[in-house]
Design a protein around this motif. Structure first.
Motif, PDB file in Angstrom:
ATOM      1  N   GLY A   7       8.852   9.417   7.497  1.00 40.45           N
ATOM      2  CA  GLY A   7       8.358  10.491   8.363  1.00 40.45           C
ATOM      3  C   GLY A   7       7.447  11.459   7.626  1.00 40.45           C
ATOM      4  N   LYS A   8       6.943  11.037   6.450  1.00 43.36           N
ATOM      5  CA  LYS A   8       6.076  11.927   5.668  1.00 43.36           C
ATOM      6  C   LYS A   8       4.623  11.596   5.940  1.00 43.36           C
ATOM      7  N   THR A   9       3.809  12.602   6.154  1.00 45.73           N
ATOM      8  CA  THR A   9       2.390  12.340   6.346  1.00 45.73           C
ATOM      9  C   THR A   9       1.585  12.793   5.126  1.00 45.73           C
ATOM     10  N   VAL A  10       2.319  13.145   4.024  1.00 43.82           N
ATOM     11  CA  VAL A  10       1.640  13.417   2.747  1.00 43.82           C
ATOM     12  C   VAL A  10       0.857  12.164   2.368  1.00 43.82           C
ATOM     13  N   GLY A  11      -0.353  12.305   1.890  1.00 47.78           N
ATOM     14  CA  GLY A  11      -1.190  11.137   1.591  1.00 47.78           C
ATOM     15  C   GLY A  11      -0.550  10.194   0.580  1.00 47.78           C
ATOM     16  N   ILE A  12      -0.824   8.905   0.725  1.00 51.53           N
ATOM     17  CA  ILE A  12      -0.282   7.895  -0.183  1.00 51.53           C
ATOM     18  C   ILE A  12      -0.812   8.110  -1.601  1.00 51.53           C
ATOM     19  N   THR A  13      -2.020   8.667  -1.718  1.00 54.32           N
ATOM     20  CA  THR A  13      -2.574   8.887  -3.065  1.00 54.32           C
ATOM     21  C   THR A  13      -1.732   9.925  -3.821  1.00 54.32           C
ATOM     22  N   LYS A  14      -1.085  10.835  -3.076  1.00 54.42           N
ATOM     23  CA  LYS A  14      -0.201  11.824  -3.718  1.00 54.42           C
ATOM     24  C   LYS A  14       1.161  11.216  -4.039  1.00 54.42           C
ATOM     25  N   LEU A  15       1.654  10.373  -3.129  1.00 51.68           N
ATOM     26  CA  LEU A  15       3.035   9.895  -3.262  1.00 51.68           C
ATOM     27  C   LEU A  15       3.205   8.657  -4.127  1.00 51.68           C
ATOM     28  N   ARG A  16       2.175   7.850  -4.242  1.00 55.90           N
ATOM     29  CA  ARG A  16       2.356   6.550  -4.903  1.00 55.90           C
ATOM     30  C   ARG A  16       2.882   6.734  -6.338  1.00 55.90           C
ATOM     31  N   GLY A  17       3.754   5.818  -6.709  1.00 56.57           N
ATOM     32  CA  GLY A  17       4.282   5.873  -8.061  1.00 56.57           C
ATOM     33  C   GLY A  17       5.458   6.817  -8.230  1.00 56.57           C
ATOM     34  N   GLN A  18       5.793   7.560  -7.180  1.00 59.68           N
ATOM     35  CA  GLN A  18       6.919   8.495  -7.285  1.00 59.68           C
ATOM     36  C   GLN A  18       8.069   8.033  -6.406  1.00 59.68           C
ATOM     37  N   TRP A  19       9.209   7.789  -7.043  1.00 59.31           N
ATOM     38  CA  TRP A  19      10.369   7.288  -6.303  1.00 59.31           C
ATOM     39  C   TRP A  19      10.739   8.221  -5.160  1.00 59.31           C
ATOM     40  N   GLN A  20      10.960   7.625  -4.000  1.00 59.43           N
ATOM     41  CA  GLN A  20      11.451   8.338  -2.829  1.00 59.43           C
ATOM     42  C   GLN A  20      12.794   7.706  -2.454  1.00 59.43           C
ATOM     43  N   THR A  21      13.440   8.248  -1.444  1.00 61.07           N
ATOM     44  CA  THR A  21      14.705   7.661  -1.001  1.00 61.07           C
ATOM     45  C   THR A  21      14.675   7.431   0.502  1.00 61.07           C
ATOM     46  N   TYR A  22      14.957   6.181   0.908  1.00 65.32           N
ATOM     47  CA  TYR A  22      15.140   5.874   2.323  1.00 65.32           C
ATOM     48  C   TYR A  22      16.632   5.712   2.526  1.00 65.32           C
ATOM     49  N   ARG A  23      17.261   6.603   3.293  1.00 62.01           N
ATOM     50  CA  ARG A  23      18.718   6.671   3.360  1.00 62.01           C
ATOM     51  C   ARG A  23      19.245   6.634   1.917  1.00 62.01           C
ATOM     52  N   ASP A  24      20.014   5.590   1.519  1.00 60.87           N
ATOM     53  CA  ASP A  24      20.507   5.578   0.134  1.00 60.87           C
ATOM     54  C   ASP A  24      19.655   4.711  -0.788  1.00 60.87           C
ATOM     55  N   THR A  25      18.582   4.159  -0.267  1.00 63.65           N
ATOM     56  CA  THR A  25      17.861   3.133  -1.018  1.00 63.65           C
ATOM     57  C   THR A  25      16.611   3.697  -1.690  1.00 63.65           C
ATOM     58  N   PRO A  26      16.456   3.425  -3.003  1.00 54.55           N
ATOM     59  CA  PRO A  26      15.235   3.858  -3.687  1.00 54.55           C
ATOM     60  C   PRO A  26      14.005   3.193  -3.064  1.00 54.55           C
ATOM     61  N   LEU A  27      12.983   3.996  -2.835  1.00 51.10           N
ATOM     62  CA  LEU A  27      11.757   3.488  -2.187  1.00 51.10           C
ATOM     63  C   LEU A  27      10.546   3.845  -3.037  1.00 51.10           C
ATOM     64  N   MET A  28       9.754   2.842  -3.366  1.00 51.59           N
ATOM     65  CA  MET A  28       8.538   3.068  -4.159  1.00 51.59           C
ATOM     66  C   MET A  28       7.311   2.979  -3.252  1.00 51.59           C
ATOM     67  N   PRO A  29       6.591   4.090  -3.098  1.00 53.36           N
ATOM     68  CA  PRO A  29       5.340   4.031  -2.346  1.00 53.36           C
ATOM     69  C   PRO A  29       4.231   3.507  -3.248  1.00 53.36           C
ATOM     70  N   THR A  30       3.450   2.592  -2.718  1.00 48.96           N
ATOM     71  CA  THR A  30       2.277   2.150  -3.468  1.00 48.96           C
ATOM     72  C   THR A  30       1.135   1.894  -2.493  1.00 48.96           C
ATOM     73  N   TYR A  31      -0.050   1.575  -3.037  1.00 45.10           N
ATOM     74  CA  TYR A  31      -1.195   1.338  -2.174  1.00 45.10           C
ATOM     75  C   TYR A  31      -1.037   0.020  -1.421  1.00 45.10           C
ATOM     76  N   HIS A  32      -1.641  -0.017  -0.256  1.00 47.60           N
ATOM     77  CA  HIS A  32      -1.668  -1.240   0.539  1.00 47.60           C
ATOM     78  C   HIS A  32      -2.622  -2.236  -0.125  1.00 47.60           C
TER      79      HIS A  32
END
Ligand code: URA
Ligand code: URA
Length: 302
Positions: free
Chosen positions: A235-260
């Motif tokens: 539900g984040k609309t922060v740009g992927i260029t800002k978020l990529r490479g930084q671990w996020q959490t989906y419920r209890d699961t580690p989530l890595m955003p990266t470029y498409h």
């Protein structure tokens, strides 16, 4: 239905054989499933199960695992990474329950008409591909024309690049799970080609299927490919260029955003490939996979 059932049974037996080859001798089964399995003739699936090779004939014992079962029994399954929170491995669904839940979910998605405009324009529902026992799950945006045609995610140009990334990590398309935020191709009325982003309404309508897929698979890591995957899952609309490479959490699961991967096709710079590769190295590290010096050196300037 019976073809589906046979498929499910084959997949289950194959999975049990694979576990057995890895030295597993017991799988957890809930009391309800055990009861259903031990009452042949009560309902069609149980009756058919009785005539097929039983798990014990395939050399694997079934141990009852209820709320009062000793916690030790869970530890007999190689389900947890060192240091992984217990909450992730307590009462996992058995492979049989998982496969049954997944088959049922797939059946619902395959006939979905909640977005009537997409149901009318699609050739295929693109549910997902890979192993429901996967440790890592890749989530993209939505099927494109090639995926709609073939009914499989990430088979076009961007998909072929994703497949190479997956293979370079030491996996294959069969050992990970690949899915999308939308299961249908966003329609492009009046255009014969091209893609468009899913609308917020389409994402909201379709995302429950992905949530259920993740809940059943319970991957150790999710890789979100591009901004739409991030928006859909977090539900984040922060740009992927800002978020990529930084671990996020989906419920209890580690989530890595990266470029498409489609972005990597548009921008061929080595620096961009390296960023995605560094994100994948972080994923491998998180999964406890060893990486070679050669792997760590990919896409660095010479
Ligand atoms: N792009 C996506 O996001 N998903 C696919 O399945 C194919 C291309
Ligand atoms: N820019 C995009 O639009 N998408 C990506 O995945 C990366 C950069």
């Amino acid at each position: 239905m019976s073809a589906n059932y046979d498929q499910l049974l084959d997949a289950t037996l194959q999975h049990l054989q694979e576990l057995k080859s890895r030295g597993v001798r017991y799988v957890p089964v809930s009391p309800e499933t055990l009861r259903a399995l031990s009452q042949p003739g009560q309902n069609p699936p149980a009756a058919r199960m009785a005539s097929a090779p039983t798990p014990s004939q395939s050399g694997i014992g079934i141990r009852k695992l209820g709320p009062d079962a000793p916690a030790l029994a869970v530890g007999e399954l190689p389900l947890a990474l060192p240091g992984e929170p217990q909450s992730q491995i307590v009462n996992p669904k058995s492979p049989i329950e998982k496969a049954a839940g997944f088959a049922e979910l797939r059946q619902r998605a395959m006939v979905c008409v909640k977005c009537s405009h997409l149901a009318a324009s699609r050739k295929n529902v693109v549910f997902g591909v890979g192993s429901i026992e996967a440790g890592v799950m890749f989530v993209g945006e939505a099927p494109g024309a090639d995926e709609d045609e073939q009914g499989e995610p990430f088979v076009g140009k961007a998909g072929q690049l994703l497949t190479r990334i997956i293979q370079t990590m030491g996996f294959s398309r069969d050992t990970v799970y690949i899915g999308n935020i939308l299961k249908c191709r966003p329609d492009t009325p009046g255009q014969s080609a091209g893609n468009r982003k899913p609308t917020p309404q389409e994402m909201q309508t379709c995302i429950p299927y992905l949530h259920e897929q993740i809940d059943l698979i319970r991957p150790k890591v999710i890789v979100a490919l591009g901004g739409t995957a991030i928006e859909g899952l977090l539900g984040k609309t922060v740009g992927i260029t800002k978020l990529r490479g930084q671990w996020q959490t989906y419920r209890d699961t580690p989530l890595m955003p990266t470029y498409h991967p489609a972005y990597l096709l548009r921008n061929q710079a080595l620096s961009e490939k390296r960023k995605v590769w560094e994100d994948m190295l972080a994923v491998m590290e998180r999964l406890g996979m060893p990486t070679s010096e050669k792997q760590r050196g990919f896409f660095l300037k010479g």
